[in-house]
Scaffold this motif. Structure first.
Motif, PDB file in Angstrom:
ATOM      1  N   MET A 102       0.769  -1.290  -0.130  1.00 30.78           N
ATOM      2  CA  MET A 102      -0.089  -0.010   0.013  1.00 30.78           C
ATOM      3  C   MET A 102       0.862   1.144  -0.016  1.00 30.78           C
ATOM      4  O   MET A 102       0.673   2.059  -0.787  1.00 30.78           O
ATOM      5  N   MET A 103       1.969   1.095   0.852  1.00 31.33           N
ATOM      6  CA  MET A 103       2.809   2.194   1.028  1.00 31.33           C
ATOM      7  C   MET A 103       3.648   2.632  -0.408  1.00 31.33           C
ATOM      8  O   MET A 103       3.588   3.779  -0.971  1.00 31.33           O
ATOM      9  N   ALA A 104       3.915   1.521  -1.042  1.00 29.10           N
ATOM     10  CA  ALA A 104       4.651   1.764  -2.475  1.00 29.10           C
ATOM     11  C   ALA A 104       3.982   2.169  -3.565  1.00 29.10           C
ATOM     12  O   ALA A 104       4.204   2.939  -4.158  1.00 29.10           O
ATOM     13  N   GLY A 105       2.571   1.560  -3.371  1.00 34.99           N
ATOM     14  CA  GLY A 105       1.649   2.215  -4.433  1.00 34.99           C
ATOM     15  C   GLY A 105       1.308   3.538  -4.313  1.00 34.99           C
ATOM     16  O   GLY A 105       1.220   4.205  -5.331  1.00 34.99           O
ATOM     17  N   GLN A 106       1.246   4.068  -2.988  1.00 34.52           N
ATOM     18  CA  GLN A 106       0.870   5.493  -2.813  1.00 34.52           C
ATOM     19  C   GLN A 106       2.082   6.248  -3.227  1.00 34.52           C
ATOM     20  O   GLN A 106       1.960   7.612  -3.884  1.00 34.52           O
ATOM     21  N   ILE A 107       3.303   5.762  -2.795  1.00 30.68           N
ATOM     22  CA  ILE A 107       4.590   6.556  -3.323  1.00 30.68           C
ATOM     23  C   ILE A 107       4.601   6.664  -4.851  1.00 30.68           C
ATOM     24  O   ILE A 107       4.938   7.798  -5.440  1.00 30.68           O
ATOM     25  N   MET A 108       4.584   5.496  -5.706  1.00 35.09           N
ATOM     26  CA  MET A 108       4.754   5.351  -7.048  1.00 35.09           C
ATOM     27  C   MET A 108       3.514   6.215  -7.679  1.00 35.09           C
ATOM     28  O   MET A 108       3.833   6.631  -8.839  1.00 35.09           O
ATOM     29  N   THR A 109       2.431   6.514  -7.096  1.00 35.30           N
ATOM     30  CA  THR A 109       1.256   7.512  -7.866  1.00 35.30           C
ATOM     31  C   THR A 109       1.729   8.778  -7.671  1.00 35.30           C
ATOM     32  O   THR A 109       0.796   9.875  -7.856  1.00 35.30           O
ATOM     33  N   ALA A 144       1.849   8.231   2.943  1.00 36.92           N
ATOM     34  CA  ALA A 144       1.685   6.877   3.045  1.00 36.92           C
ATOM     35  C   ALA A 144       2.225   5.901   4.050  1.00 36.92           C
ATOM     36  O   ALA A 144       1.657   4.970   4.406  1.00 36.92           O
ATOM     37  N   ALA A 145       3.126   6.474   4.644  1.00 32.14           N
ATOM     38  CA  ALA A 145       3.779   5.831   5.913  1.00 32.14           C
ATOM     39  C   ALA A 145       2.557   5.645   6.966  1.00 32.14           C
ATOM     40  O   ALA A 145       2.544   4.796   7.587  1.00 32.14           O
ATOM     41  N   GLU A 146       2.000   7.071   7.062  1.00 33.69           N
ATOM     42  CA  GLU A 146       0.792   6.789   8.263  1.00 33.69           C
ATOM     43  C   GLU A 146      -0.268   5.777   7.927  1.00 33.69           C
ATOM     44  O   GLU A 146      -0.720   5.187   8.620  1.00 33.69           O
ATOM     45  N   TYR A 147      -0.495   5.835   6.598  1.00 29.08           N
ATOM     46  CA  TYR A 147      -1.736   4.882   6.270  1.00 29.08           C
ATOM     47  C   TYR A 147      -1.162   3.371   6.522  1.00 29.08           C
ATOM     48  O   TYR A 147      -1.803   2.599   6.980  1.00 29.08           O
ATOM     49  N   GLN A 148       0.260   3.259   6.205  1.00 25.81           N
ATOM     50  CA  GLN A 148       0.614   1.785   6.252  1.00 25.81           C
ATOM     51  C   GLN A 148       0.729   1.425   7.823  1.00 25.81           C
ATOM     52  O   GLN A 148       0.274   0.376   8.167  1.00 25.81           O
ATOM     53  N   PHE A 149       0.979   2.422   8.613  1.00 24.33           N
ATOM     54  CA  PHE A 149       1.153   2.080  10.156  1.00 24.33           C
ATOM     55  C   PHE A 149      -0.137   1.791  10.625  1.00 24.33           C
ATOM     56  O   PHE A 149      -0.119   0.747  11.216  1.00 24.33           O
TER      57      PHE A 149
END
Length: 132
Positions: free
Chosen positions: A75-82, A89-94
């Motif tokens: 999820m974090m990688a997807g948000q960063i790539m977009t 993204a890190a907060e959502y992943q946490f």
């Protein structure tokens, strides 16, 4: 997200249940001694319950330890790539990892508390899991 949570939970429950039954069988004489000295079934089974919960949480704890340092979760990688904000993204992943940890701990605790009752008769006598 629900699929990921359920997938991790099922894996953790399988580990916890396996550990619980093997630990109860290994501690059979100890459990019977506790019961003969007046301990309740819960008191006799408590070490096995705690060991099962602890072992069931190990995969989740390992995932938490490596997230963000060794690997970047999906999820974090997807948000960063977009083009999303990496901190957001890190907060959502946490939040996802915290929810995953909480559901795993609750699931392991509930399943072992339900299972231990099946290892004892109504009179508080120990029944080996193999005898069933």
């Amino acid at each position: 997200m629900e699929g990921m949570m359920l997938g991790n939970l099922v894996a953790a429950l399988a580990v916890a249940m396996s550990r619980f039954f093997s630990d109860m069988e290994a501690r059979r004489h100890e459990i019977e001694a506790y019961l003969s000295l007046g301990a309740s079934p819960f008191e006799a089974a408590k070490p096995s319950i705690l060991a099962a919960i602890r072992l069931g949480l190990i995969p989740t704890i390992a995932q938490l330890a490596s997230s963000g340092v060794v690997l970047i979760p999906g999820m974090m990688a997807g948000q960063i790539m977009t083009g999303g904000d990496p901190l957001e993204a890190a907060e959502y992943q946490f939040v996802v990892l915290a929810a995953l940890s909480a559901i795993t701990m609750l699931g392991d605790a509930l399943i072992t508390l339900l299972l231990y009752q099946r290892c004892f008769t109504e009179l508080g006598q120990y029944i080996s899991p193999r005898a069933r």
